[in-house]
Design a protein around this motif. Structure first.
Motif, PDB file in Angstrom:
ATOM      1  N   ASP A  21      18.676  62.136  13.594  1.00 15.88           N
ATOM      2  CA  ASP A  21      19.694  61.209  13.090  1.00 15.88           C
ATOM      3  C   ASP A  21      21.046  61.897  12.989  1.00 15.88           C
ATOM      4  O   ASP A  21      22.084  61.294  13.262  1.00 15.88           O
ATOM      5  N   ASN A  36      21.349  53.620  12.078  1.00 16.77           N
ATOM      6  CA  ASN A  36      20.370  52.562  11.895  1.00 16.77           C
ATOM      7  C   ASN A  36      20.933  51.208  12.343  1.00 16.77           C
ATOM      8  O   ASN A  36      20.254  50.417  13.001  1.00 16.77           O
ATOM      9  N   GLN A  37      22.170  50.969  11.990  1.00 13.20           N
ATOM     10  CA  GLN A  37      22.805  49.719  12.402  1.00 13.20           C
ATOM     11  C   GLN A  37      22.921  49.672  13.928  1.00 13.20           C
ATOM     12  O   GLN A  37      22.718  48.622  14.553  1.00 13.20           O
ATOM     13  N   THR A  39      20.870  50.925  15.975  1.00 15.93           N
ATOM     14  CA  THR A  39      19.548  50.564  16.475  1.00 15.93           C
ATOM     15  C   THR A  39      19.341  49.056  16.455  1.00 15.93           C
ATOM     16  O   THR A  39      18.844  48.475  17.425  1.00 15.93           O
ATOM     17  N   ASN A  69      20.050  44.978   6.022  1.00 18.26           N
ATOM     18  CA  ASN A  69      20.682  45.588   7.186  1.00 18.26           C
ATOM     19  C   ASN A  69      21.483  44.555   7.965  1.00 18.26           C
ATOM     20  O   ASN A  69      22.619  44.808   8.376  1.00 18.26           O
TER      21      ASN A  69
ATOM     22  N   SER B  11      15.676  56.200  16.681  1.00 20.08           N
ATOM     23  CA  SER B  11      14.999  55.062  16.058  1.00 20.08           C
ATOM     24  C   SER B  11      13.488  55.214  16.168  1.00 20.08           C
ATOM     25  O   SER B  11      12.753  54.782  15.279  1.00 20.08           O
ATOM     26  N   ARG B  14      12.423  57.598  13.384  1.00 15.84           N
ATOM     27  CA  ARG B  14      12.486  56.915  12.090  1.00 15.84           C
ATOM     28  C   ARG B  14      11.311  55.969  11.932  1.00 15.84           C
ATOM     29  O   ARG B  14      10.671  55.916  10.877  1.00 15.84           O
ATOM     30  N   ARG B  15      11.046  55.238  12.976  1.00 12.46           N
ATOM     31  CA  ARG B  15       9.943  54.278  12.923  1.00 12.46           C
ATOM     32  C   ARG B  15       8.611  54.999  12.679  1.00 12.46           C
ATOM     33  O   ARG B  15       7.829  54.590  11.818  1.00 12.46           O
TER      34      ARG B  15
END
Lengths: 133, 133
Positions: A21, A36-37, A39, A69, B11, B14-15
DNA sequence: AATACAATGTTGTATATACAACTTATGAAC
DNA sequence: GTTCATAAGTTGTATATACAACATTGTATT
């Protein structure tokens, strides 16, 4: 003891995702957006118009998490939703344009990471997914 | 486009960590503790008395994050700190006892996960770590 | 048609995380 | 010895996440 505590699969995956990240985040500083956004924007770019819950299914996120989100992306007008019951959401024009701007930066980061991982590294990640899904 | 957006390494990690965290979390319901806090307790169990920052180094966590995580564990008296400047922290007696209670549950979860991952799966995880560190 | 149920979204609450700004004490330079 | 820089911790702020409780609406059962 059966296993070494340092082998905890949970903490190791969390740690790896923090590391990765960080790579993506460092490329996003010029945009008012998180990795994250990004994604979620990419998922919407791929899936088109979908029910909100579909995003949670895809990314393994709780309903409430998706709700929040999405709300952040809506606030910046990257996403629009039909105002129906159980609305479907999709990228706005602005959202689409952002995705186009994000892709090259995302590709740079992917290049970096893939050069670390090598071909095999990518395969390993897929294998982990196959086994943990 | 160079890569498929669905291949985003960020992602995906993270998942995966959300999936795996869920396994651990489901075993922790009887304790007033999270999977992340468990990790810190395990790190302290392994490392003994350490400066707080050492935990951040080990787990790739920002100073402020460590500070807050530690504070939560202190609130429940699982951790004690020397009151010096830049105090060292270590497990309290209560913390040690909790670790002993957590280990069997943690091992159960590890068994579950390893049966999914297989020998190779564990190797793949280590390989990813080697390449991303 | 009325009621009950299931599925989906939202909100309350708590933890997890990062970055920036501030604090503080140590150690270095002079 | 005084000043300055550095390193480590803390706090402010914002997002990410999950669980529980609630709201809403469509559907099924009778």
């Amino acid at each position: 003891m059966k296993y070494d505590l340092q082998l905890c699969i949970g903490s190791r995956l969390r740690r790896l995702s923090r590391i990765v990240d960080g790579h993506f985040r460092s490329k996003l500083s010029e945009f008012n957006i998180t990795e994250n956004q990004m994604t979620i924007l990419f998922v919407l770019n791929k899936m088109g118009k979908v029910e909100q819950g579909k995003i949670g299914q895809t990314l393994v996120l709780e309903r409430s998490t998706v709700s929040r989100n999405i709300k952040l992306l809506e606030k910046q007008n990257y996403i629009k939703r039909t105002s129906d019951y159980r609305p479907e959401i999709e990228l706005s024009k602005k959202g689409n344009e952002l995705v186009q701007k994000l892709i090259p930066l995302w590709e740079e980061t992917m290049d970096e990471l893939i050069s670390k991982l090598g071909e095999n590294g990518l395969t390993y990640l897929s294998e982990l997914e196959n086994r943990l899904n």
